[in-house]
Design a protein around this motif. Structure first.
Motif, PDB file in Angstrom:
ATOM      1  N   MET A 138      40.214  25.839  66.366  1.00  0.00           N
ATOM      2  CA  MET A 138      38.980  25.299  66.945  1.00  0.00           C
ATOM      3  C   MET A 138      37.933  25.136  65.851  1.00  0.00           C
ATOM      4  N   ILE A 139      37.318  23.968  65.818  1.00  0.00           N
ATOM      5  CA  ILE A 139      36.293  23.692  64.806  1.00  0.00           C
ATOM      6  C   ILE A 139      34.978  24.305  65.250  1.00  0.00           C
ATOM      7  N   SER A 140      34.376  25.108  64.388  1.00  0.00           N
ATOM      8  CA  SER A 140      33.112  25.750  64.736  1.00  0.00           C
ATOM      9  C   SER A 140      31.942  24.847  64.397  1.00  0.00           C
ATOM     10  N   ARG A 141      30.828  25.091  65.043  1.00  0.00           N
ATOM     11  CA  ARG A 141      29.612  24.343  64.769  1.00  0.00           C
ATOM     12  C   ARG A 141      28.959  24.846  63.488  1.00  0.00           C
ATOM     13  N   VAL A 142      28.409  23.902  62.745  1.00  0.00           N
ATOM     14  CA  VAL A 142      27.707  24.222  61.503  1.00  0.00           C
ATOM     15  C   VAL A 142      26.243  23.837  61.670  1.00  0.00           C
ATOM     16  N   LEU A 143      25.346  24.741  61.338  1.00  0.00           N
ATOM     17  CA  LEU A 143      23.910  24.459  61.407  1.00  0.00           C
ATOM     18  C   LEU A 143      23.499  23.686  60.159  1.00  0.00           C
ATOM     19  N   LEU A 144      23.001  22.467  60.374  1.00  0.00           N
ATOM     20  CA  LEU A 144      22.594  21.618  59.249  1.00  0.00           C
ATOM     21  C   LEU A 144      21.099  21.692  58.956  1.00  0.00           C
ATOM     22  N   GLY A 145      20.313  22.027  59.971  1.00  0.00           N
ATOM     23  CA  GLY A 145      18.869  22.074  59.740  1.00  0.00           C
ATOM     24  C   GLY A 145      18.117  22.528  60.969  1.00  0.00           C
ATOM     25  N   THR A 146      16.900  22.983  60.750  1.00  0.00           N
ATOM     26  CA  THR A 146      16.007  23.374  61.841  1.00  0.00           C
ATOM     27  C   THR A 146      14.649  22.723  61.609  1.00  0.00           C
ATOM     28  N   ALA A 147      13.887  22.577  62.678  1.00  0.00           N
ATOM     29  CA  ALA A 147      12.557  21.973  62.580  1.00  0.00           C
ATOM     30  C   ALA A 147      11.697  22.440  63.739  1.00  0.00           C
ATOM     31  N   GLN A 148      10.444  22.721  63.465  1.00  0.00           N
ATOM     32  CA  GLN A 148       9.503  23.098  64.514  1.00  0.00           C
ATOM     33  C   GLN A 148       8.914  21.850  65.162  1.00  0.00           C
ATOM     34  N   VAL A 149       8.884  21.854  66.468  1.00  0.00           N
ATOM     35  CA  VAL A 149       8.202  20.795  67.211  1.00  0.00           C
ATOM     36  C   VAL A 149       6.722  21.173  67.280  1.00  0.00           C
ATOM     37  N   PRO A 150       5.820  20.313  66.811  1.00  0.00           N
ATOM     38  CA  PRO A 150       4.396  20.654  66.885  1.00  0.00           C
ATOM     39  C   PRO A 150       3.976  21.039  68.302  1.00  0.00           C
ATOM     40  N   GLY A 151       3.495  22.268  68.454  1.00  0.00           N
ATOM     41  CA  GLY A 151       3.086  22.737  69.768  1.00  0.00           C
ATOM     42  C   GLY A 151       4.234  23.055  70.685  1.00  0.00           C
ATOM     43  N   GLY A 152       5.458  23.138  70.152  1.00  0.00           N
ATOM     44  CA  GLY A 152       6.626  23.376  70.992  1.00  0.00           C
ATOM     45  C   GLY A 152       7.603  24.331  70.344  1.00  0.00           C
ATOM     46  N   GLY A 153       8.891  24.180  70.661  1.00  0.00           N
ATOM     47  CA  GLY A 153       9.912  25.083  70.165  1.00  0.00           C
ATOM     48  C   GLY A 153      10.554  24.605  68.876  1.00  0.00           C
ATOM     49  N   GLU A 154      11.767  25.102  68.636  1.00  0.00           N
ATOM     50  CA  GLU A 154      12.489  24.793  67.406  1.00  0.00           C
ATOM     51  C   GLU A 154      13.710  23.931  67.705  1.00  0.00           C
ATOM     52  N   LEU A 155      13.843  22.847  66.964  1.00  0.00           N
ATOM     53  CA  LEU A 155      15.025  22.006  67.038  1.00  0.00           C
ATOM     54  C   LEU A 155      16.068  22.497  66.042  1.00  0.00           C
ATOM     55  N   ARG A 156      17.338  22.360  66.423  1.00  0.00           N
ATOM     56  CA  ARG A 156      18.436  22.683  65.525  1.00  0.00           C
ATOM     57  C   ARG A 156      19.401  21.505  65.483  1.00  0.00           C
ATOM     58  N   LEU A 157      19.751  21.064  64.282  1.00  0.00           N
ATOM     59  CA  LEU A 157      20.751  20.015  64.096  1.00  0.00           C
ATOM     60  C   LEU A 157      22.077  20.683  63.778  1.00  0.00           C
ATOM     61  N   LEU A 158      23.086  20.413  64.620  1.00  0.00           N
ATOM     62  CA  LEU A 158      24.394  21.050  64.497  1.00  0.00           C
ATOM     63  C   LEU A 158      25.477  19.991  64.334  1.00  0.00           C
ATOM     64  N   GLN A 159      26.547  20.375  63.622  1.00  0.00           N
ATOM     65  CA  GLN A 159      27.682  19.474  63.442  1.00  0.00           C
ATOM     66  C   GLN A 159      28.975  20.220  63.729  1.00  0.00           C
ATOM     67  N   ARG A 160      29.864  19.564  64.487  1.00  0.00           N
ATOM     68  CA  ARG A 160      31.216  20.074  64.719  1.00  0.00           C
ATOM     69  C   ARG A 160      32.174  18.931  64.451  1.00  0.00           C
TER      70      ARG A 160
END
Length: 220
Positions: free
Chosen positions: A1-23
């Motif tokens: 099974m191919i695992s997900r790899v975290l490529l990057g994170t980013a804060q949303v102004p006034g909000g939560g955190e985005l995560r870019l993932l690749q599988r």
């Protein structure tokens, strides 16, 4: 099974955190436990642009505003439908999403970011709406008509925000809003704001998949 790899994170102004993932060849953008978008599921994002274009017709000098760049499926679909004199502005409030579009996810965007018809606005879509004189405003900045990615987006979906969008549209213009699920209260608010409302079910892929909802609200 191919695992997900975290490529990057980013804060949303006034909000939560985005995560870019690749599988493998699949990319996804997550906000907490919510998957905002997935590279395999582009059907309803493309339908958002294609059906909006069909509704405004082939009028000359079309001006379209897209709220949310995401993986670029809506932008690419709009450019494929519109003529050479069209102008498409894309408002994206998270700078990293624009960086991902030019880096890790460049293959999904193709040449859409360098297309002479495209203008990328790094900022709040509400400010771009206020520029006015739009033939179409397409909103896909949350998973539905509430401020999921940032609480400040709630104002887009209330009566005041809908009135601002209607005022910013040319006669016969269309406000299109993408959602992961139906919302009768929001459909009612669109009508209360003076729009003629058409609610459409769009599938997550061209071959089927999950059912998403798009409201096409026309300014009479």
């Amino acid at each position: 099974m191919i695992s997900r790899v975290l490529l990057g994170t980013a804060q949303v102004p006034g909000g939560g955190e985005l995560r870019l993932l690749q599988r493998g060849a699949e990319f996804s953008i997550m906000l907490g436990a919510n998957e905002l978008m997935n590279s395999r599921l582009s059907g309803s994002e493309e339908a958002l642009a294609e059906q909006a274009c069909d509704r405004i017709g082939c009028r000359p000098g079309v001006r379209m505003l897209i709220g949310g760049l995401g993986m670029g499926f809506t932008l690419r679909a709009a450019l494929a439908r519109l003529g050479p004199d069209a102008r498409v502005a894309v408002a994206e409030i998270v700078p990293a999403v624009i960086e991902w579009a030019r880096g890790s996810m460049a293959s999904f965007h193709g040449d859409s970011l360098t297309d002479p018809r495209t203008r990328i606005i790094e900022g709040d879509v509400a400010a771009a709406i206020a520029e006015g004189d739009w033939d179409a405003i397409l909103l896909d900045v949350d998973n539905g008509p509430d401020g999921l990615s940032r609480p400040g987006n709630d104002r887009l979906y209330g009566l005041r925000g809908l009135a601002a969008a209607r005022a910013a549209l040319r006669p016969g213009g269309v406000l299109a809003v993408w959602s992961a699920a139906p919302s009768k209260p929001f459909a009612n608010r669109l009508a209360d704001a003076g729009f003629a409302v058409d609610e459409v079910v769009a599938r997550a892929t061209r071959k089927g998949g999950g059912r998403h909802v798009i409201w096409f609200a026309t300014k009479a």
